[in-house]
Design an enzyme around this catalytic site. Structure first.
Site, PDB file in Angstrom:
ATOM      1  N   CYS A  89       0.810  -1.274  -0.021  1.00 58.02           N
ATOM      2  CA  CYS A  89      -0.081   0.150   0.019  1.00 58.02           C
ATOM      3  C   CYS A  89       0.716   1.065  -0.125  1.00 58.02           C
ATOM      4  CB  CYS A  89      -0.840   0.089   1.383  1.00 58.02           C
ATOM      5  SG  CYS A  89      -1.866   1.393   1.472  1.00 58.02           S
ATOM      6  N   CYS A 171      -7.035  -1.682   7.740  1.00 62.45           N
ATOM      7  CA  CYS A 171      -5.946  -0.430   7.517  1.00 62.45           C
ATOM      8  C   CYS A 171      -5.937   0.134   9.036  1.00 62.45           C
ATOM      9  CB  CYS A 171      -6.618   0.685   6.605  1.00 62.45           C
ATOM     10  SG  CYS A 171      -5.666   2.161   6.553  1.00 62.45           S
ATOM     11  N   CYS A 432       0.135  23.454   5.320  1.00 64.23           N
ATOM     12  CA  CYS A 432      -0.115  21.893   5.023  1.00 64.23           C
ATOM     13  C   CYS A 432       1.142  21.791   4.149  1.00 64.23           C
ATOM     14  CB  CYS A 432      -1.323  21.400   4.618  1.00 64.23           C
ATOM     15  SG  CYS A 432      -2.108  22.355   3.151  1.00 64.23           S
TER      16      CYS A 432
END
Length: 477
Positions: A89, A171, A432
């Site tokens: 992943c 997950c 961010c």
């Protein structure tokens, strides 16, 4: 690393000593001739061998094949889908590094960006904001793909550096109740006639509701709709939304039920939202982030505050519990309308002795700001700025132009309304993207008359290379 430092370590010439991590969480090393080598899977201070698969004149890129000296900060990943193996992943990049060391890496990235890109150094480094390392991700976009060769349907994030969907059965960065839905969702979509025309499920968790937004390319049959309703009935708190086209077309499968929302209990704020709205991925960190931002902003009852890029009012409404007047500015007319609704709701909920300050919202293209538009929105004692990854360059450039015109009115064209307009004495900037923060900090410090008083990281996304941060700029007297 210099040649002399290489010589102090007695190891074979094809071994590499890792010095740091880059923004993609790749180990950074140098060969004896100075060439940079980026190594996936390597950690700082490790001695490694790597299989180089890409070469340029000044740098190489490869994957770690052997670790000859392991970092004390290396840990066992908490997810079986993480790693460098085929099909791994791509959602996380740093699970092999202790979470405390992850924060230290991000702090270094922030400080390096501020200095190397902006020539700015904060007077004080803030203590990092940290929270739970697992089960924190309350928003996610999961890809859905039917693989004909395998005869099975996959739901999950994309594989590392690939367009394929990872074969995920769990997950651990998702809340447990959402992770537990991955396999049932596979079974559900596999049973639907629209199995091959539903490319995505977007999930958004509120405090008590989990919304699943199903993107469907073709109209759903009555049978498929019945399957969705049956799934929601079997899983408490699940709410289906359907999205036939763009995000604006998302709508509830069935009206009624509890609205998606989150609370900011420190400020008595209740925030309804739609699953396609922007809200912070990590609600635990968001609460601490808002609290610290407001402490640093330190708004007083006699002050006016502007919240740029205000969104749904995540900062605006808490500020309204402290200031005299607040203006929220956002690029989307639809978001402005929703912000007004949220303000009215919270104004009605507020106790008489804790009423919210006068608060207005306006729509403005914040990527095409001018000094004149800045003046039009009025002077404010303080600003809060929370831009997307692109940063707020147009906004701070307009502020810098006003400052330069004030310093040298003869050398700069006059700006209508500039006389009497005062810049904010403090700006709290939530970022961010450390590189665009550094660019904007450069303008604020070197052209707009501010100093960087505080800066620090916010570990909003544990195990990823994403760096969220906060900086405070004070007007030099």
């Amino acid at each position: 690393m210099t040649d002399d430092m290489h010589k102090t370590e007695n190891f074979p010439p094809d071994w590499l000593l890792v010095e740091s991590l880059d923004l993609e969480a790749q180990g950074v090393a140098h060969r004896a001739d100075g060439k940079v080598v980026f190594i996936k899977g390597a950690l700082p201070f490790e001695l490694v061998s790597a299989n180089v698969h890409r070469k340029k004149n000044n740098w190489e890129q490869g994957v770690v094949t052997a670790i000859h000296r392991e970092s004390s900060q290396r840990v066992q990943p908490g997810c079986p889908h993480f790693g460098l193996h085929e099909g791994a992943c791509g959602g996380c990049k740093m699970q092999h590094l202790h979470v405390g060391a992850q924060v230290a890496v991000k702090q270094r990235v922030l400080e390096d960006n501020l200095w190397h890109l902006g020539k700015v150094k904060a007077d004080t480094i803030l203590r990092p904001i940290e929270g739970p390392a697992w089960g924190y991700r309350y928003r996610a976009r999961l890809s859905v793909r039917y693989v004909r060769k395998k005869g099975e349907l996959l739901i999950g994030f994309h594989e590392r550096k690939s367009g394929y969907v990872a074969d995920m059965k769990e997950c651990p960065v998702l809340p447990p109740h959402v992770s537990d839905l991955l396999l049932p969702l596979r079974a559900l979509i596999s049973a639907m006639e629209a199995m091959e025309t539903c490319p995505q499920i977007e999930l958004a968790c509120g405090d008590s509701v989990t919304a699943l937004v199903l993107r469907h390319m073709e109209p759903l049959t009555h049978g498929d709709l019945a399957l969705l309703r049956g799934f929601a009935a079997q899983h408490a708190g699940v709410q289906w939304w359907l999205q036939p086209n763009g995000p604006e077309t998302a709508h509830l499968l069935d009206e009624g039920g509890q609205a998606l929302s989150y609370d900011l209990p420190e400020f008595g704020i209740h925030m309804p939202f739609k699953p396609t709205d922007f809200t912070q991925v990590n609600p635990h960190i968001n609460r601490v982030l808002v609290s610290r931002a407001l402490r640093l902003l330190d708004a007083k009852r006699h002050e006016r505050v502007i919240d740029w890029f205000c969104g749904l009012g995540n900062f605006t409404l808490p500020i309204a519990t402290q200031a005299r007047e607040v203006l929220g500015v956002e690029g989307s007319e639809a978001l402005v309308a929703r912000s007004r609704q949220n303000f009215k709701l919270n104004q009605a909920l507020a106790p008489v002795n804790k009423s919210l300050a006068a608060t207005n919202f306006v729509a403005r293209n914040l990527f095409e700001m001018t000094p004149e538009l800045l003046i039009q929105d009025g002077a404010a004692d303080k600003w809060l700025v929370d831009p997307p990854r692109e940063g707020a360059v147009s906004l701070v450039q307009a502020l810098a132009e006003l400052h330069q015109q004030k310093l040298d009115p003869i050398g700069h064209p006059p700006i209508v309304g500039a006389v009497g307009w005062m810049p904010p004495k403090r700006i709290v900037y939530v970022s961010c993207n450390p590189s665009t923060l550094a660019r904007d900090a450069d303008l604020l410090v070197h052209q707009a008359g501010y100093r960087c008083s505080f800066a620090g990281v916010v570990n909003m996304f544990p195990h990823t290379a994403h760096v969220e941060s906060m900086a405070v700029f004070d007007l030099e007297v």
